[in-house]
Write an enzyme that holds these catalytic residues in place. Sequence first.
Site, PDB file in Angstrom:
ATOM      1  N   HIS A   1      -1.838   6.857   7.730  1.00  0.00           N
ATOM      2  CA  HIS A   1      -0.944   7.831   7.069  1.00  0.00           C
ATOM      3  C   HIS A   1      -1.663   9.150   6.794  1.00  0.00           C
ATOM      4  O   HIS A   1      -1.042  10.212   6.808  1.00  0.00           O
ATOM      5  CB  HIS A   1      -0.451   7.271   5.720  1.00  0.00           C
ATOM      6  CG  HIS A   1       0.784   6.425   5.807  1.00  0.00           C
ATOM      7  ND1 HIS A   1       1.995   6.901   6.261  1.00  0.00           N
ATOM      8  CD2 HIS A   1       1.004   5.129   5.472  1.00  0.00           C
ATOM      9  CE1 HIS A   1       2.900   5.927   6.202  1.00  0.00           C
ATOM     10  NE2 HIS A   1       2.329   4.844   5.736  1.00  0.00           N
TER      11      HIS A   1
ATOM     12  N   GLY B   1       0.823  -1.200   0.000  1.00  0.00           N
ATOM     13  CA  GLY B   1       0.000   0.000   0.000  1.00  0.00           C
ATOM     14  C   GLY B   1       0.856   1.249   0.000  1.00  0.00           C
ATOM     15  O   GLY B   1       2.028   1.207   0.399  1.00  0.00           O
TER      16      GLY B   1
ATOM     17  N   GLU C   1      -2.657   2.344   5.819  1.00  0.00           N
ATOM     18  CA  GLU C   1      -2.672   3.484   4.885  1.00  0.00           C
ATOM     19  C   GLU C   1      -3.567   4.600   5.399  1.00  0.00           C
ATOM     20  O   GLU C   1      -3.253   5.784   5.264  1.00  0.00           O
ATOM     21  CB  GLU C   1      -3.119   3.037   3.489  1.00  0.00           C
ATOM     22  CG  GLU C   1      -2.247   1.976   2.837  1.00  0.00           C
ATOM     23  CD  GLU C   1      -0.760   2.257   2.915  1.00  0.00           C
ATOM     24  OE1 GLU C   1      -0.353   3.431   2.873  1.00  0.00           O
ATOM     25  OE2 GLU C   1       0.009   1.292   3.047  1.00  0.00           O
TER      26      GLU C   1
ATOM     27  N   GLN D   1       2.975   9.890   1.434  1.00  0.00           N
ATOM     28  CA  GLN D   1       4.260   9.203   1.223  1.00  0.00           C
ATOM     29  C   GLN D   1       4.950   9.636  -0.067  1.00  0.00           C
ATOM     30  O   GLN D   1       6.138   9.355  -0.250  1.00  0.00           O
ATOM     31  CB  GLN D   1       4.064   7.683   1.209  1.00  0.00           C
ATOM     32  CG  GLN D   1       3.653   7.119   2.565  1.00  0.00           C
ATOM     33  CD  GLN D   1       3.523   5.614   2.508  1.00  0.00           C
ATOM     34  OE1 GLN D   1       2.475   5.100   2.135  1.00  0.00           O
ATOM     35  NE2 GLN D   1       4.577   4.908   2.860  1.00  0.00           N
TER      36      GLN D   1
ATOM     37  N   LEU E   1       6.828   1.481   3.462  1.00  0.00           N
ATOM     38  CA  LEU E   1       7.792   1.942   2.457  1.00  0.00           C
ATOM     39  C   LEU E   1       8.494   3.233   2.895  1.00  0.00           C
ATOM     40  O   LEU E   1       9.523   3.596   2.338  1.00  0.00           O
ATOM     41  CB  LEU E   1       7.097   2.143   1.103  1.00  0.00           C
ATOM     42  CG  LEU E   1       6.546   0.861   0.456  1.00  0.00           C
ATOM     43  CD1 LEU E   1       5.756   1.193  -0.800  1.00  0.00           C
ATOM     44  CD2 LEU E   1       7.659  -0.139   0.149  1.00  0.00           C
TER      45      LEU E   1
HETATM   46 ZN    ZN Z   1       3.219   3.009   5.484  1.00  0.00          ZN
END
Ligand code: ZN
Length: 152
Positions: A134, A46, A131, A51, A89
């Site tokens: 985030h 994801g 996600e 990001q 990530l």
């Molecule tokens: Zn993440």
Amino acid sequence: MAIRNIVQVGDDVLRKKCAPVESFDEKLAELLDDMKETLAQANGAGLAAPQVGVLRRAFVVDVKDGYFEFVNPVIVKAKGRQVGEEGCLSVHGKYGTVERPRMVEVKAFDRGGKPFALKAYDFFARAICHEYDHLDGILYIDKATEIKADGK
Ligand code: ZN
């Protein structure tokens, strides 16, 4: 489409609350296309807009249940619990143990502004919760009971 740079932990952009997407336009489509490509290249489950440095409420998830795009998502129901490992990530080289709901029901919009709802279970639910966090500036490392180096 283009691969975008994935912001790493320590950058303030990951700690901000994202604003809703207001225009379901070509710019949004381009963002989502780029996020899809960036996610695929990074071999992740994801990716959320902050990001890639965009403070808007959108994320993409690619799990065995399929590839999904969520714009202005709301988790309307969460049930059960699962404890498992996850990585991010934006937190390179680490993974941690995080408790998440086993099932979430999400309402969101697609890239064209059409509303949809779905129920996600197990790893798909975990990915959505990760996600979704985030979008509010929350990282899994804030919730993890244990964080390890991934040894690769
Ligand atoms: Zn993440």
